[in-house]
Scaffold this active site. Structure first.
Site, PDB file in Angstrom:
ATOM      1  N   SER A  34      21.159  11.767 -20.541  1.00  0.00           N
ATOM      2  CA  SER A  34      19.743  11.494 -20.285  1.00  0.00           C
ATOM      3  C   SER A  34      19.491  10.027 -19.922  1.00  0.00           C
ATOM      4  O   SER A  34      18.604   9.738 -19.114  1.00  0.00           O
ATOM      5  CB  SER A  34      18.911  11.899 -21.507  1.00  0.00           C
ATOM      6  OG  SER A  34      19.402  11.267 -22.664  1.00  0.00           O
ATOM      7  N   THR A  35      20.267   9.104 -20.478  1.00  0.00           N
ATOM      8  CA  THR A  35      20.069   7.683 -20.143  1.00  0.00           C
ATOM      9  C   THR A  35      20.598   7.404 -18.731  1.00  0.00           C
ATOM     10  O   THR A  35      19.941   6.699 -17.943  1.00  0.00           O
ATOM     11  CB  THR A  35      20.768   6.780 -21.188  1.00  0.00           C
ATOM     12  OG1 THR A  35      20.543   7.313 -22.494  1.00  0.00           O
ATOM     13  CG2 THR A  35      20.227   5.370 -21.126  1.00  0.00           C
ATOM     14  N   GLU A 107      34.377  10.478 -17.377  1.00  0.00           N
ATOM     15  CA  GLU A 107      33.766   9.172 -17.677  1.00  0.00           C
ATOM     16  C   GLU A 107      34.859   8.130 -17.894  1.00  0.00           C
ATOM     17  O   GLU A 107      34.770   6.997 -17.432  1.00  0.00           O
ATOM     18  CB  GLU A 107      32.876   9.289 -18.923  1.00  0.00           C
ATOM     19  CG  GLU A 107      31.615  10.110 -18.652  1.00  0.00           C
ATOM     20  CD  GLU A 107      30.802  10.443 -19.888  1.00  0.00           C
ATOM     21  OE1 GLU A 107      31.340  10.372 -21.010  1.00  0.00           O
ATOM     22  OE2 GLU A 107      29.622  10.785 -19.727  1.00  0.00           O
TER      23      GLU A 107
HETATM   24  C1  5RP Z   1      28.140  12.347 -21.911  1.00  0.00           C
HETATM   25  C2  5RP Z   1      28.051  11.025 -22.589  1.00  0.00           C
HETATM   26  C3  5RP Z   1      26.717  10.396 -22.678  1.00  0.00           C
HETATM   27  O1  5RP Z   1      26.788   9.114 -22.130  1.00  0.00           O
HETATM   28  C4  5RP Z   1      26.302  10.297 -24.113  1.00  0.00           C
HETATM   29  O2  5RP Z   1      26.365  11.589 -24.707  1.00  0.00           O
HETATM   30  C5  5RP Z   1      24.877   9.733 -24.273  1.00  0.00           C
HETATM   31  O3  5RP Z   1      23.957  10.627 -23.757  1.00  0.00           O
HETATM   32  P1  5RP Z   1      22.408  10.316 -23.718  1.00  0.00           P
HETATM   33  O4  5RP Z   1      22.186   9.214 -22.740  1.00  0.00           O
HETATM   34  O5  5RP Z   1      21.777  11.626 -23.289  1.00  0.00           O
HETATM   35  O6  5RP Z   1      21.984   9.922 -25.125  1.00  0.00           O
HETATM   36  O7  5RP Z   1      29.013  10.466 -23.047  1.00  0.00           O
HETATM   37  O8  5RP Z   1      29.413  12.910 -22.022  1.00  0.00           O
END
Ligand code: 5RP
Length: 234
Positions: A34-35, A107
């Protein structure tokens, strides 16, 4: 201020931070979650200032294309100038836990290639010791039970994230109840278990810059200096 607003603030701060580094031939790495999605929204109006992006998941690739940003396969690219992504936890050494969205392996690959890794999150993700957030491990499906037994032997409590298949066709085990005092060592130990594809510890390749948003504003930390611009630790 709600979490959504904090995510938007930190995404906009990251955009401002990277804008001077964007050139006609620049490829950006874009993360998942989401971020990272807020970052894509902030980035879209500036798409004419760089060449395109490498995505850390199929979902992110779709969003980037929908925003009119060209998506490159990593094999077509020799350099990623900067990688922007969220995290589930971050410590003062800018070691991270990632993979809440099951995209950890891609990632990690994008982070490995990127010259600079800018991690963005709200300040609730800043911790003294990693491990309150369950640590994701991507496993080859036939090895799931074996890997789980090895995790128990290491002192963790493995929980299969049932119903989730990664973009690579694999499964996720989340390790609960493990205070991670030595993230680099645990990252290596988990990688050494046969059947593990990767794990969500980003310690051997931590973030270079960590931006944390709170109601007071966005603090920027770097591996050179874990004190933010206003002189405070998180
Ligand atoms: C996805 C990730 C995301 O960066 C992590 O889960 C944070 O997510 P959000 O921004 O929704 O809090 O590692 O695999």
């Amino acid at each position: 201020m709600n979490q959504d607003q904090l995510k938007q603030n930190v995404a906009e701060a990251a955009l401002k931070y990277i804008l001077p580094d964007l050139h006609a031939d620049t490829i950006i790495g874009v993360g998942t979650g989401s971020t990272a999605n807020k970052f894509i929204e902030a980035l879209a109006p500036h798409k004419s200032r760089f060449l395109g992006a490498v995505a850390s998941s199929d979902a992110t690739a779709e969003l980037l294309r929908a925003a009119g940003i060209e998506v490159f396969d990593l094999n077509q690219v020799t350099q990623i100038a900067v990688y922007v992504d969220g995290a589930d936890e971050a410590n003062k050494k800018l070691h991270l836990i990632k993979g809440g969205g099951a995209a950890l392996t891609r990632e990690k690959i994008v982070a490995a290639v990127a010259k600079k890794f800018v991690c963005i999150a709200d300040s609730s993700k800043g911790v003294e010791v990693l491990g309150r957030f369950p640590l994701p491990v991507e496993v080859i499906p036939m090895a799931r039970s074996y890997v789980a037994r090895e995790i128990v032997a290491l002192g963790g409590n493995p929980v299969w994230r049932e119903g989730v298949t990664t973009d690579n066709g694999n499964q996720i085990i989340d390790i609960h109840d493990m205070a991670i005092e030595d993230p680099e060592a645990l990252e290596q130990t988990l990688n050494d278990i046969v059947g593990v594809v990767s794990n969500g510890l980003f310690a051997r390749r931590p973030a270079d810059v960590l931006m944390l948003a709170s109601a007071e504003g966005v603090k920027t930390f770097s591996t050179m200096n874990t004190v933010s611009q206003d002189g405070n630790y998180f």
